[in-house]
Design an enzyme around this catalytic site. Structure first.
Site, short mmCIF file in Angstrom:
data_model
loop_
_atom_site.label_atom_id
_atom_site.label_comp_id
_atom_site.label_asym_id
_atom_site.label_seq_id
_atom_site.Cartn_x
_atom_site.Cartn_y
_atom_site.Cartn_z
N ASP A 41 -1.19 -10.65 9.33
CA ASP A 41 -1.23 -9.40 8.56
C ASP A 41 -0.50 -8.27 9.29
OD1 ASP A 41 -2.00 -8.13 6.24
OD2 ASP A 41 -4.03 -7.67 6.90
N HIS A 42 0.05 -7.34 8.53
CA HIS A 42 0.58 -6.06 9.02
C HIS A 42 1.48 -6.17 10.25
CE1 HIS A 42 -1.38 -3.31 6.26
NE2 HIS A 42 -2.46 -4.07 6.34
N ASP A 76 4.96 -5.50 7.19
CA ASP A 76 4.60 -4.16 6.72
C ASP A 76 5.60 -3.17 7.28
OD1 ASP A 76 3.58 -1.76 5.95
OD2 ASP A 76 1.62 -2.01 6.89
N GLU A 106 5.09 -4.84 1.88
CA GLU A 106 4.42 -3.64 1.39
C GLU A 106 5.45 -2.59 1.02
OE1 GLU A 106 0.87 -0.49 2.65
OE2 GLU A 106 0.99 -2.47 3.59
N HIS A 158 -7.40 2.80 3.40
CA HIS A 158 -8.24 2.17 4.41
C HIS A 158 -9.28 3.21 4.84
CE1 HIS A 158 -5.70 -1.34 4.73
NE2 HIS A 158 -4.65 -0.59 4.98
N GLY A 159 -10.54 2.79 4.96
CA GLY A 159 -11.57 3.70 5.44
C GLY A 159 -12.43 4.26 4.33
N HIS A 195 -4.12 -3.60 -0.55
CA HIS A 195 -4.77 -3.36 0.73
C HIS A 195 -5.77 -2.23 0.58
CE1 HIS A 195 -2.19 -5.85 3.39
NE2 HIS A 195 -1.43 -5.80 2.32
N GLY A 196 -6.75 -2.24 1.49
CA GLY A 196 -7.73 -1.16 1.48
C GLY A 196 -8.65 -1.24 0.28
N GLY A 197 -9.10 -0.10 -0.17
CA GLY A 197 -10.03 -0.03 -1.29
C GLY A 197 -10.06 1.35 -1.89
#
Length: 201
Positions: A41-42, A76, A106, A158-159, A195-197
């Site tokens: 990843d990334h 990324d 990305e 993210h976070g 990615h993230g939420g």
């Protein structure tokens, strides 16, 4: 996996640890009776030597087993100009195609902080990929191989943040597919990942 004591000049320890971890997973998976998918990843621009090292291991594994060691890798390069991001992805996808491997890329910026990359202060408009951005990737990569996914941004972060600080726009996902469909004559031609939420608890 290699540990902080190992010299990481040229990402040597990162390569060693990643490759060792992948071999471990492949060795132990049959005992559990489950198929596994191995994904890195990334990988940012500064970490490209790590990517190269894993690809070398993939190519060696492919020669012996007919499949790459890792199922897929993510580049990324969203911090780089779009032309550089897409051009670098083209170069690597050409190489990955030969071993039947998937590339994740990305386009656009996922907000928040991950892996030491802090995007929490970026302009809000940067958190939303446009249909044109996404299709530009598809147009550049699809002639090489169908085995790529696009991590587009639709406000995901993210976070965790205070309510109201994050605005998801999932309707953009429809827009990306519709725009690409009109250009290609295919229904939902894009393979999208995210990615993230939502940034909420």
């Amino acid at each position: 996996m290699a540990g902080k004591a190992v010299d990481n000049t040229g990402q040597a320890a990162a390569i060693l640890g990643s490759v060792a971890g992948a071999h471990f997973v492949r060795a132990i998976a049959p005992a559990y009776g489950v198929p596994v998918i191995l994904h890195s990843d990334h990988c940012a621009k500064k970490l490209l030597p790590w990517f190269d090292g894993m690809l070398e291991a993939d190519e060696a594994y492919f020669k012996e087993h007919g499949e790459p060691l890792f199922s897929s890798h993510m580049l990324d390069l969203s911090e780089e100009p779009d032309d550089e991001n897409i051009g670098t992805c083209q170069k690597y996808l050409e190489r990955m195609k030969a071993i039947n491997q998937i590339l994740e890329m990305e386009i656009g910026i996922t907000g928040g902080v991950e892996d030491g990359v802090d995007n929490s202060g970026v302009s809000k408009d940067k958190l939303y990929s446009t249909p044109e951005d996404v299709f530009q990737v598809h147009a550049a990569l699809s002639p090489i191989s169908e085995k790529f996914t696009i991590a587009a941004a639709f406000g995901n972060v993210h976070g965790v943040y205070k309510p109201g600080n994050v605005k998801l726009r999932p309707e953009l996902l429809v827009d990306y597919q519709k725009f690409a469909g009109e250009k290609t004559g295919e229904e939902s031609p894009l393979f999208l990942v995210f990615h993230g939420g939502s940034g909420s608890e």
